[in-house]
Design a protein around this motif. Structure first.
Motif, PDB file in Angstrom:
ATOM      1  N   ALA A  69     -11.401  17.135   0.696  1.00 10.65           N
ATOM      2  CA  ALA A  69     -11.415  15.836   1.372  1.00 10.65           C
ATOM      3  C   ALA A  69     -10.588  15.893   2.652  1.00 10.65           C
ATOM      4  O   ALA A  69      -9.573  16.593   2.724  1.00 10.65           O
ATOM      5  N   GLU A  70     -11.011  15.117   3.642  1.00 16.67           N
ATOM      6  CA  GLU A  70     -10.282  15.014   4.901  1.00 16.67           C
ATOM      7  C   GLU A  70      -9.452  13.741   4.983  1.00 16.67           C
ATOM      8  O   GLU A  70      -8.484  13.685   5.727  1.00 16.67           O
ATOM      9  N   ARG A  71      -9.848  12.719   4.237  1.00 13.10           N
ATOM     10  CA  ARG A  71      -9.066  11.491   4.232  1.00 13.10           C
ATOM     11  C   ARG A  71      -9.076  10.868   2.846  1.00 13.10           C
ATOM     12  O   ARG A  71      -9.957  11.139   2.023  1.00 13.10           O
ATOM     13  N   PHE A  72      -8.097  10.019   2.616  1.00 12.43           N
ATOM     14  CA  PHE A  72      -7.845   9.401   1.317  1.00 12.43           C
ATOM     15  C   PHE A  72      -7.792   7.895   1.524  1.00 12.43           C
ATOM     16  O   PHE A  72      -7.093   7.412   2.417  1.00 12.43           O
ATOM     17  N   THR A  73      -8.528   7.144   0.716  1.00 15.88           N
ATOM     18  CA  THR A  73      -8.680   5.711   0.931  1.00 15.88           C
ATOM     19  C   THR A  73      -8.551   4.950  -0.378  1.00 15.88           C
ATOM     20  O   THR A  73      -8.671   5.513  -1.477  1.00 15.88           O
ATOM     21  N   LEU A  74      -8.341   3.641  -0.249  1.00 14.14           N
ATOM     22  CA  LEU A  74      -8.369   2.746  -1.402  1.00 14.14           C
ATOM     23  C   LEU A  74      -8.588   1.325  -0.904  1.00 14.14           C
ATOM     24  O   LEU A  74      -8.417   1.032   0.282  1.00 14.14           O
ATOM     25  N   VAL A  75      -8.956   0.451  -1.821  1.00 14.96           N
ATOM     26  CA  VAL A  75      -9.180  -0.963  -1.523  1.00 14.96           C
ATOM     27  C   VAL A  75      -8.201  -1.785  -2.340  1.00 14.96           C
ATOM     28  O   VAL A  75      -8.035  -1.542  -3.538  1.00 14.96           O
ATOM     29  N   VAL A  76      -7.587  -2.777  -1.705  1.00 16.28           N
ATOM     30  CA  VAL A  76      -6.597  -3.619  -2.392  1.00 16.28           C
ATOM     31  C   VAL A  76      -6.759  -5.051  -1.910  1.00 16.28           C
ATOM     32  O   VAL A  76      -7.131  -5.290  -0.752  1.00 16.28           O
ATOM     33  N   THR A  77      -6.511  -6.013  -2.786  1.00 14.85           N
ATOM     34  CA  THR A  77      -6.573  -7.407  -2.364  1.00 14.85           C
ATOM     35  C   THR A  77      -5.439  -7.696  -1.387  1.00 14.85           C
ATOM     36  O   THR A  77      -4.334  -7.169  -1.521  1.00 14.85           O
ATOM     37  N   ARG A  78      -5.723  -8.539  -0.417  1.00 13.35           N
ATOM     38  CA  ARG A  78      -4.698  -8.900   0.566  1.00 13.35           C
ATOM     39  C   ARG A  78      -3.489  -9.560  -0.093  1.00 13.35           C
ATOM     40  O   ARG A  78      -2.363  -9.431   0.387  1.00 13.35           O
ATOM     41  N   ALA A  79      -3.708 -10.255  -1.204  1.00 11.16           N
ATOM     42  CA  ALA A  79      -2.626 -10.975  -1.869  1.00 11.16           C
ATOM     43  C   ALA A  79      -1.691 -10.061  -2.646  1.00 11.16           C
ATOM     44  O   ALA A  79      -0.588 -10.481  -3.022  1.00 11.16           O
ATOM     45  N   ASN A  80      -2.085  -8.810  -2.874  1.00 11.05           N
ATOM     46  CA  ASN A  80      -1.260  -7.892  -3.673  1.00 11.05           C
ATOM     47  C   ASN A  80      -0.215  -7.236  -2.779  1.00 11.05           C
ATOM     48  O   ASN A  80      -0.277  -6.043  -2.464  1.00 11.05           O
ATOM     49  N   THR A  81       0.766  -8.018  -2.379  1.00  7.29           N
ATOM     50  CA  THR A  81       1.768  -7.509  -1.442  1.00  7.29           C
ATOM     51  C   THR A  81       2.628  -6.391  -2.017  1.00  7.29           C
ATOM     52  O   THR A  81       2.998  -5.472  -1.282  1.00  7.29           O
ATOM     53  N   PRO A  82       2.989  -6.402  -3.321  1.00  9.15           N
ATOM     54  CA  PRO A  82       3.764  -5.255  -3.835  1.00  9.15           C
ATOM     55  C   PRO A  82       3.015  -3.936  -3.702  1.00  9.15           C
ATOM     56  O   PRO A  82       3.596  -2.923  -3.287  1.00  9.15           O
ATOM     57  N   ALA A  83       1.730  -3.936  -4.051  1.00 10.48           N
ATOM     58  CA  ALA A  83       0.953  -2.697  -3.942  1.00 10.48           C
ATOM     59  C   ALA A  83       0.804  -2.283  -2.486  1.00 10.48           C
ATOM     60  O   ALA A  83       0.934  -1.097  -2.148  1.00 10.48           O
ATOM     61  N   ARG A  84       0.552  -3.234  -1.612  1.00 16.74           N
ATOM     62  CA  ARG A  84       0.396  -2.908  -0.198  1.00 16.74           C
ATOM     63  C   ARG A  84       1.684  -2.296   0.365  1.00 16.74           C
ATOM     64  O   ARG A  84       1.638  -1.373   1.195  1.00 16.74           O
TER      65      ARG A  84
END
Length: 242
Positions: free
Chosen positions: A205-220
């Motif tokens: 892989a060349e890049r690593f991605t994920l999707v997170v809810t905008r409201a999940n500030t601790p994870a972000r």
């Protein structure tokens, strides 16, 4: 105009978290999710927007026994406004994060229980179930056709955190990261992500991605501390409950 990166990243979502089936209805692609969540149960616009196509998309959803819902991506403001006028409610605004895989962490992931593997061990399934990631979402993982792996983290010699990572067209995407509340704030999520990055690198892989809810500030905050960058966002609209 959509963000130039959007089609690529959305293709990664579709490939690494795939629907059970898809069909076209007018200018919309409809996904059959079979209980696997909004990403695999939504309609997305694949042609210039025509309001008349909305009814065809709704009919296709109903044919599969699904609540009609639409993914709203960058540049689709006309669709968003039209659905809002029809009483469709907005929900789950999310953002996609990414980082180059070459930016590997220097330290070893000491809290990883076993190497990345597939199919997942029974203990991973149990932890996912505690986070409401049950058989329908496990079926989504099974459908992913490219390289994929389950990851298990530990805390105090106990299995304590899980995630799923899959690869498409040189991009890895992390899904279903879950650490039970009793094991949070110990750095376990970061350790799982570090091991996911290593696995992704080994798969080319060349890049690593994920999707997170905008409201999940601790994870972000965790993702940003690890050097990941927010890229694009999207949200959904669904038929309001009656």
């Amino acid at each position: 105009m959509k963000d130039a990166a959007a089609p690529d990243l959305f293709a990664v979502i579709d490939a690494t978290w795939p629907a059970a089936d898809t069909t076209m209805a007018g200018g919309f692609r409809i996904r059959e999710g079979r209980g696997g969540g909004s990403r695999v149960s939504c309609a997305s616009l694949e042609a210039p927007f025509a309001e008349a196509d909305i009814d065809a998309a709704i009919a296709a959803h109903r044919g599969w026994g699904q609540t009609p819902r639409f993914m709203i991506r960058p540049g689709e403001e006309a669709l968003d406004a039209t659905l809002a006028a029809r009483g469709y409610e907005a929900y789950d605004p999310v953002v996609i994060y990414e980082t180059p895989v070459r930016d590997l962490p220097a330290t070893e992931a000491a809290m990883i229980e076993v190497p990345p593997h597939w199919p997942p061990l029974a203990v991973l399934r149990e932890i996912w179930a505690a986070g409401d990631i049950g058989p329908a979402r496990l079926a989504v993982m099974e459908r992913a056709a490219g390289p994929k792996a389950a990851l298990l983290g530990r805390s105090g010699n106990r299995a304590a955190g899980v995630a799923f990572v899959a690869l498409h067209a040189g991009t890895a995407m992390l899904h279903a990261l879950f650490v039970p509340p009793a094991f949070r704030r110990r750095g376990l999520a970061q350790e799982i992500m570090r091991e996911s990055l290593r696995w992704s690198a080994a798969q080319g892989a060349e890049r690593f991605t994920l999707v997170v809810t905008r409201a999940n500030t601790p994870a972000r905050a965790v993702y940003e501390r690890m050097g990941m960058q927010a890229t694009i966002g999207y949200h959904y609209r669904r038929e309001a409950a009656k």
